[in-house]
Design an enzyme around this catalytic site. Structure first.
Site, PDB file in Angstrom:
ATOM      1  N   SER A 125      38.145  36.192  45.699  1.00 35.98           N
ATOM      2  CA  SER A 125      37.893  37.028  44.527  1.00 35.98           C
ATOM      3  C   SER A 125      36.601  37.793  44.734  1.00 35.98           C
ATOM      4  O   SER A 125      35.596  37.224  45.179  1.00 35.98           O
ATOM      5  CB  SER A 125      37.769  36.176  43.264  1.00 35.98           C
ATOM      6  OG  SER A 125      37.355  36.980  42.166  1.00 35.98           O
ATOM      7  N   TYR A 143      34.213  29.105  38.725  1.00 33.61           N
ATOM      8  CA  TYR A 143      35.258  29.833  39.458  1.00 33.61           C
ATOM      9  C   TYR A 143      34.676  30.525  40.688  1.00 33.61           C
ATOM     10  O   TYR A 143      35.231  30.423  41.797  1.00 33.61           O
ATOM     11  CB  TYR A 143      35.928  30.847  38.542  1.00 33.61           C
ATOM     12  CG  TYR A 143      36.931  31.729  39.236  1.00 33.61           C
ATOM     13  CD1 TYR A 143      38.078  31.190  39.802  1.00 33.61           C
ATOM     14  CD2 TYR A 143      36.735  33.111  39.337  1.00 33.61           C
ATOM     15  CE1 TYR A 143      39.004  31.989  40.456  1.00 33.61           C
ATOM     16  CE2 TYR A 143      37.659  33.917  39.978  1.00 33.61           C
ATOM     17  CZ  TYR A 143      38.791  33.356  40.532  1.00 33.61           C
ATOM     18  OH  TYR A 143      39.705  34.148  41.182  1.00 33.61           O
TER      19      TYR A 143
END
Length: 245
Positions: free
Chosen positions: A139, A152
């Site tokens: 990501s 995350y």
């Protein structure tokens, strides 16, 4: 690697980037193995792609035994595994003082340990064949310091480091390990995060980023498979990536 005729195993294949990658690989002539927990979705996708060239394997990728069995099923049907796309993942939105340790453990299991387990499951076959490609989906958030994204981001940053070291370790086996860093993508991802869903939606909406299609991410993954490059991203330059506006 030539994708035509290759056997491509995709985790998280029931929706979003995973499903788009399976479709793109199939269009390029690959045979695809679809892994996800949502059995009905991957069975429908296998039917869409053609059950002679697509295999649906219901699988919780955090369960080592299920992942091993899925790799064995792929080999039994197609005789080989050429590519692994570690796409399955989940977000967690919470400030550091509010991170639930159980949520964090679950996200680490899915975002970091599951790609490792899947890699270990396919390596014997790739080594036997003398070649392979592994693409881990990260990501672009790891290049920002956004409040609420710590857990995350940490899971994806760890995956990037694990991938970089695996790339060096597996180079002599002719197995290319690559990372793909998407930006915000038009999927159900943000609505399924652990923790503060409303906060995640607000962060995404205020980012200034235009959501990209999962098909664009899939095309970038296929480019990595073909080239064997170390990484690619769809993140604008002003957010730490290489995408020119």
């Amino acid at each position: 690697m030539d994708i035509s005729g290759a056997v491509v195993l995709v985790t998280g294949a029931s929706s979003g980037i995973g499903a788009a990658t399976a479709r793109a690989a199939s269009r390029a002539g690959a045979r695809v193995v679809l892994l996800a927990r949502r059995e009905e979705r991957i069975r429908q996708l296998a039917k869409e792609l053609g059950e002679s060239v697509a295999l649906a394997v219901p699988c919780d990728v955090t369960d080592r035994a299920q992942v091993t069995a899925a790799a064995e099923a792929a080999i039994e049907k197609f005789g080989r595994i050429d590519v692994l796309v570690n796409n399955a993942g989940q977000g967690l939105q919470a400030t550091v003082d509010a991170i639930d340790p159980e949520d964090f453990r679950a996200v680490l299991e899915l975002n970091l340990l599951a790609p490792l387990t899947a890699t270990q499951a396919v390596l014997p076959q790739m080594r036997k064949q003398g070649a392979g490609a592994i693409v881990n989906v990260g990501s672009g958030i790891i290049w920002s310091s956004l409040p609420g994204s710590g857990a995350y981001s940490a899971s994806k940053a760890a995956l990037a480091k694990l991938s970089a070291i695996a790339r060096v370790e597996l180079a002599d086996d002719n197995i290319a390990v690559s990372m793909m860093f998407p930006s915000i993508t038009e999927t159900e991802f943000v609505r399924t995060v652990r923790g503060d869903v409303a906060g995640a939606l607000k962060m995404e909406g205020s980012s200034g980023l235009v959501p990209q299609s999962p098909e664009r991410a899939a095309d970038t993954i296929l480019d990595l498979i073909r080239s064997g490059a170390e990484q690619a991203d769809l993140v604008p330059e002003e957010y730490g990536g290489t995408l020119k506006s």
